[in-house]
Design a protein around this motif. Structure first.
Motif, mmCIF file in Angstrom:
data_model
loop_
_atom_site.group_PDB
_atom_site.id
_atom_site.type_symbol
_atom_site.label_atom_id
_atom_site.label_comp_id
_atom_site.label_asym_id
_atom_site.label_seq_id
_atom_site.Cartn_x
_atom_site.Cartn_y
_atom_site.Cartn_z
ATOM 1 N N ALA A 55 -25.666 15.589 -56.077
ATOM 2 C CA ALA A 55 -26.075 14.257 -56.539
ATOM 3 C C ALA A 55 -25.462 13.965 -57.903
ATOM 4 C CB ALA A 55 -27.599 14.170 -56.603
ATOM 5 N N ARG A 56 -25.568 14.949 -58.792
ATOM 6 C CA ARG A 56 -24.979 14.787 -60.128
ATOM 7 C C ARG A 56 -23.464 14.624 -60.030
ATOM 8 N NH1 ARG A 56 -27.037 18.977 -61.922
ATOM 9 N NH2 ARG A 56 -25.237 20.379 -61.881
ATOM 10 N N ALA A 57 -22.837 15.414 -59.162
ATOM 11 C CA ALA A 57 -21.386 15.329 -58.984
ATOM 12 C C ALA A 57 -20.967 13.964 -58.443
ATOM 13 C CB ALA A 57 -20.907 16.444 -58.049
ATOM 14 N N ILE A 58 -21.733 13.428 -57.512
ATOM 15 C CA ILE A 58 -21.432 12.095 -56.954
ATOM 16 C C ILE A 58 -21.469 11.052 -58.071
ATOM 17 C CG2 ILE A 58 -22.382 10.254 -55.479
ATOM 18 C CD1 ILE A 58 -20.951 12.396 -53.842
ATOM 19 N N ILE A 59 -22.454 11.168 -58.942
ATOM 20 C CA ILE A 59 -22.574 10.195 -60.031
ATOM 21 C C ILE A 59 -21.394 10.297 -60.995
ATOM 22 C CG2 ILE A 59 -23.926 9.596 -62.086
ATOM 23 C CD1 ILE A 59 -26.443 10.316 -60.376
ATOM 24 N N VAL A 60 -21.043 11.521 -61.420
ATOM 25 C CA VAL A 60 -19.961 11.666 -62.404
ATOM 26 C C VAL A 60 -18.576 11.624 -61.767
ATOM 27 C CG1 VAL A 60 -21.424 12.900 -64.045
ATOM 28 C CG2 VAL A 60 -19.990 14.205 -62.462
ATOM 29 N N GLY A 87 -33.650 15.429 -51.751
ATOM 30 C CA GLY A 87 -33.037 14.506 -50.798
ATOM 31 C C GLY A 87 -33.025 13.088 -51.339
ATOM 32 N N GLN A 88 -34.126 12.695 -51.965
ATOM 33 C CA GLN A 88 -34.200 11.352 -52.538
ATOM 34 C C GLN A 88 -33.275 11.206 -53.734
ATOM 35 O OE1 GLN A 88 -35.937 8.704 -51.097
ATOM 36 N NE2 GLN A 88 -34.549 7.649 -52.496
ATOM 37 N N VAL A 89 -33.191 12.242 -54.557
ATOM 38 C CA VAL A 89 -32.264 12.223 -55.699
ATOM 39 C C VAL A 89 -30.836 12.014 -55.202
ATOM 40 C CG1 VAL A 89 -31.210 13.727 -57.460
ATOM 41 C CG2 VAL A 89 -33.702 13.544 -57.289
ATOM 42 N N PHE A 90 -30.491 12.718 -54.120
ATOM 43 C CA PHE A 90 -29.147 12.570 -53.565
ATOM 44 C C PHE A 90 -28.933 11.150 -53.025
ATOM 45 C CE2 PHE A 90 -26.011 12.681 -50.193
ATOM 46 C CZ PHE A 90 -24.940 13.249 -50.865
ATOM 47 N N LYS A 91 -29.897 10.631 -52.270
ATOM 48 C CA LYS A 91 -29.772 9.260 -51.737
ATOM 49 C C LYS A 91 -29.632 8.245 -52.867
ATOM 50 C CE LYS A 91 -32.326 10.082 -47.478
ATOM 51 N NZ LYS A 91 -33.553 9.801 -46.712
ATOM 52 N N ASP A 92 -30.431 8.412 -53.916
ATOM 53 C CA ASP A 92 -30.340 7.497 -55.064
ATOM 54 C C ASP A 92 -28.968 7.569 -55.721
ATOM 55 O OD1 ASP A 92 -32.983 6.779 -54.559
ATOM 56 O OD2 ASP A 92 -33.801 7.967 -56.223
ATOM 57 N N ALA A 93 -28.423 8.775 -55.827
ATOM 58 C CA ALA A 93 -27.086 8.933 -56.417
ATOM 59 C C ALA A 93 -26.053 8.203 -55.570
ATOM 60 C CB ALA A 93 -26.738 10.415 -56.546
ATOM 61 N N VAL A 94 -26.106 8.398 -54.269
ATOM 62 C CA VAL A 94 -25.161 7.734 -53.364
ATOM 63 C C VAL A 94 -25.286 6.217 -53.490
ATOM 64 C CG1 VAL A 94 -24.665 7.292 -50.913
ATOM 65 C CG2 VAL A 94 -24.967 9.651 -51.735
ATOM 66 N N ASP A 95 -26.526 5.729 -53.527
ATOM 67 C CA ASP A 95 -26.754 4.281 -53.614
ATOM 68 C C ASP A 95 -26.278 3.695 -54.941
ATOM 69 O OD1 ASP A 95 -27.845 4.349 -51.078
ATOM 70 O OD2 ASP A 95 -29.932 4.285 -51.780
ATOM 71 N N SER A 96 -26.173 4.534 -55.968
ATOM 72 C CA SER A 96 -25.774 4.026 -57.288
ATOM 73 C C SER A 96 -24.264 3.886 -57.453
ATOM 74 C CB SER A 96 -26.304 4.959 -58.385
ATOM 75 O OG SER A 96 -25.557 6.159 -58.441
ATOM 76 N N VAL A 97 -23.506 4.458 -56.522
ATOM 77 C CA VAL A 97 -22.044 4.466 -56.657
ATOM 78 C C VAL A 97 -21.451 3.188 -56.076
ATOM 79 C CG1 VAL A 97 -19.917 5.620 -55.944
ATOM 80 C CG2 VAL A 97 -21.896 6.974 -56.634
ATOM 81 N N SER A 98 -20.642 2.529 -56.875
ATOM 82 C CA SER A 98 -19.934 1.344 -56.371
ATOM 83 C C SER A 98 -18.450 1.628 -56.187
ATOM 84 C CB SER A 98 -20.143 0.154 -57.312
ATOM 85 O OG SER A 98 -19.671 0.472 -58.605
ATOM 86 N N ASP A 99 -17.952 2.644 -56.869
ATOM 87 C CA ASP A 99 -16.530 2.983 -56.818
ATOM 88 C C ASP A 99 -16.337 4.308 -56.073
ATOM 89 O OD1 ASP A 99 -13.783 3.168 -57.303
ATOM 90 O OD2 ASP A 99 -14.084 4.115 -59.261
ATOM 91 N N TRP A 100 -16.185 4.227 -54.762
ATOM 92 C CA TRP A 100 -16.010 5.448 -53.969
ATOM 93 C C TRP A 100 -14.567 5.913 -54.057
ATOM 94 C CZ3 TRP A 100 -19.366 8.796 -52.242
ATOM 95 C CH2 TRP A 100 -20.710 8.402 -52.217
#
Length: 140
Positions: A55-60, A87-100
């Motif tokens: 989750a942290r990696a997805i965000i950064v 699981g929720q932390v990961f979903k929230d991280a994914v949902d926060s990304v706009s630049d895939w």
């Protein structure tokens, strides 16, 4: 393709909750008599940590190291709670990304591989202890 990978990740998340909610807590610490065997609780520690770390990696946008908030891998209630919250932390991280980016997509695939590997190991471990897993578990 990203949505297919995410859907499979979320199915793995759900599968582990199903297994843990039906598991006899005494199994958490049982080892198999094979080299490098992890207990069920140790598998759960690795899963929770991976979800939080990915989750942290997805965000950064890149791998940023491993850490785990699960303090007691022998406590079934804590494991279930941490599986749900990670699981929720990961979903929230994914949902926060706009630049895939390609790196972020690779991180998703790596987490799916990690979840699937542990699911197979967990199923084998539980069967070796002559216990059952819920019918909802895809690979059992």
């Amino acid at each position: 393709m990203r949505m297919t990978v995410l859907n499979n990740i979320y199915l793995r998340f759900s599968s582990f909750i199903d297994v843990m909610e039906t598991l006899d807590p005494q199994i958490l610490t049982k080892q198999l008599d094979v080299s490098k065997s992890k207990s069920v609780g140790e598998h759960m520690w690795c899963l929770v940590g991976a979800r939080e770390s990915y989750a942290r990696a997805i965000i950064v946008g890149h791998w940023d190291g491993f850490s785990c908030s699960l303090e007691n891998s022998k406590d079934l209630n804590q494991i279930i709670e941490k599986l749900k919250t990670s699981g929720q932390v990961f979903k929230d991280a994914v949902d926060s990304v706009s630049d895939w980016t390609e790196e972020r997509d690779n991180l998703l695939v790596h987490l799916l591989e990690h979840e699937s590997m542990h699911e197979g190991q967990l199923i084998r471990h539980i069967f070796a202890l002559e216990k059952d897993v819920p019918k909802s578990v895809k690979w059992a």
